[in-house]
Scaffold this active site. Sequence first.
Site, PDB file in Angstrom:
ATOM      1  CB  SER A 117      -0.888   0.033   1.246  1.00  0.00           C
ATOM      2  OG  SER A 117      -1.879  -0.937   1.174  1.00  0.00           O
ATOM      3  CG  ASN A 144      -3.138   3.806  -0.271  1.00  0.00           C
ATOM      4  OD1 ASN A 144      -4.344   3.904  -0.477  1.00  0.00           O
ATOM      5  ND2 ASN A 144      -2.525   2.640  -0.188  1.00  0.00           N
ATOM      6  CG  HIS A 165      -1.459  -0.103  -4.607  1.00  0.00           C
ATOM      7  ND1 HIS A 165      -1.765   1.194  -4.283  1.00  0.00           N
ATOM      8  CD2 HIS A 165      -1.955  -0.861  -3.605  1.00  0.00           C
ATOM      9  CE1 HIS A 165      -2.426   1.220  -3.134  1.00  0.00           C
ATOM     10  NE2 HIS A 165      -2.562  -0.015  -2.708  1.00  0.00           N
ATOM     11  CD  GLU A 169      -1.614   4.183  -6.852  1.00  0.00           C
ATOM     12  OE1 GLU A 169      -1.792   5.402  -6.788  1.00  0.00           O
ATOM     13  OE2 GLU A 169      -1.283   3.511  -5.845  1.00  0.00           O
TER      14      GLU A 169
END
Length: 279
Positions: A117, A188, A138, A150
């Site tokens: 993450s 994130n 991701h 991602e």
Amino acid sequence: MKKVMVLGAGTMGSGIAQVVAAAGNEVVLRDISQEFVDGGLGRIDKNLARAVKKGKLTPEQKDEITGRIKGSTELQDAADADLVIEAIVENMSIKSKVFGELDGIVPDSCILASNTSALSISQLAAATKNAARVIGMHFFNPVPVMQLVEVIKGAKTSEGTYQAVTAFVDSINKKAVTVNEAPGFVVNRLLVPLINEAVFMLSEGVSTAAEIDEAMKLGANHPIGPLALADMIGLDVCLAVMETLHQEFGEDKYRPAPLLRKKVRAGELGKKTGGGFYS
Ligand SMILES: CC(=O)CC(=O)SCCNC(=O)CCNC(=O)[C@H](O)C(C)(C)COP(=O)(O)OP(=O)(O)OC[C@H]1O[C@@H](n2cnc3c(N)ncnc32)[C@H](O)[C@@H]1OP(=O)(O)O
Ligand SMILES: NC(=O)C1=CN([C@@H]2O[C@H](COP(=O)(O)OP(=O)(O)OC[C@H]3O[C@@H](n4cnc5c(N)ncnc54)[C@H](O)[C@@H]3O)[C@@H](O)[C@H]2O)C=CC1
């Protein structure tokens, strides 16, 4: 068709295994105990059964997808993998250890991807002898629903690895966004501090959990509120992301909310443990 090993049969690993198998690839879903493997396979079965019930999948298609997913507790089963997608706990030393072990098991042509993450892809790559084949992939929760992956380039990720992974993301019907390595990548770094701020507001008594969430749904058009989203993501994952942002940037604005830490210490991790901000 590729042979893909997914490491970790939790929230993310099971979702990743499902979408990778649904696109026609062979998947080995590996966790450290049979109980966790069975839990992951059970979640996939339930998800696909729901799709059959809604008429989005035939029972035969469901069987084909589940038939392409094998459970395993052996890392050695990565010996003939084309791609490994790691989705184990968000902890650098545990992930690095696994990357080091994998490096000695997989074929030279195999790509090693992490679903981390927020952690550094370059640091994970440093645990291997071939950093060129290590990359970030991701995914977002819930994986079968969320379109984005991602793709994160580490300092030594090769162009070949990057091209192969973006093509693979396309092939599983997801949309790739390329990110140069930075803590928390794009989503994130924006999203988890928002969740953290909501936890601060809850602990300050600014409003109730339900009303903070309602405010963001009705006032900012978010599909679910930040505290319900934290429960869905896992409070342990949210805390790990904030700790990485705080440590990497050294800025107070990323300080994890004490209530978040308290809940993680109490084992109230959200949906996966039956309760977090909601039960
Ligand atoms: C922490 C990280 O590193 C990165 C992250 O993942 S951050 C988190 C990113 N995710 C988000 O922000 C999710 C935000 N929330 C949402 O988009 C929505 O609330 C949601 C898609 C989760 C649920 O949507 P909803 O409209 O409230 O509920 P619902 O009507 O039940 O579901 C909508 C669809 O999603 C599907 N769905 C919901 N949860 C699902 C799951 N866990 N697995 C598979 N499918 C699921 C439903 O089956 C439904 O499908 P259909 O439209 O085909 O019928
Ligand atoms: N939960 C989320 O919304 C998202 C999480 N992520 C990331 O994905 C990774 C996994 O997260 P979750 O699925 O939420 O966690 P989880 O807690 O649901 O599952 C993790 C699984 O990994 C297993 N595991 C631990 N050590 C292992 C090892 N050495 N080998 C194989 N399996 C091992 C655990 O037994 C557990 O089943 C983390 O890096 C997390 O930051 C990324 C995107 C979204």
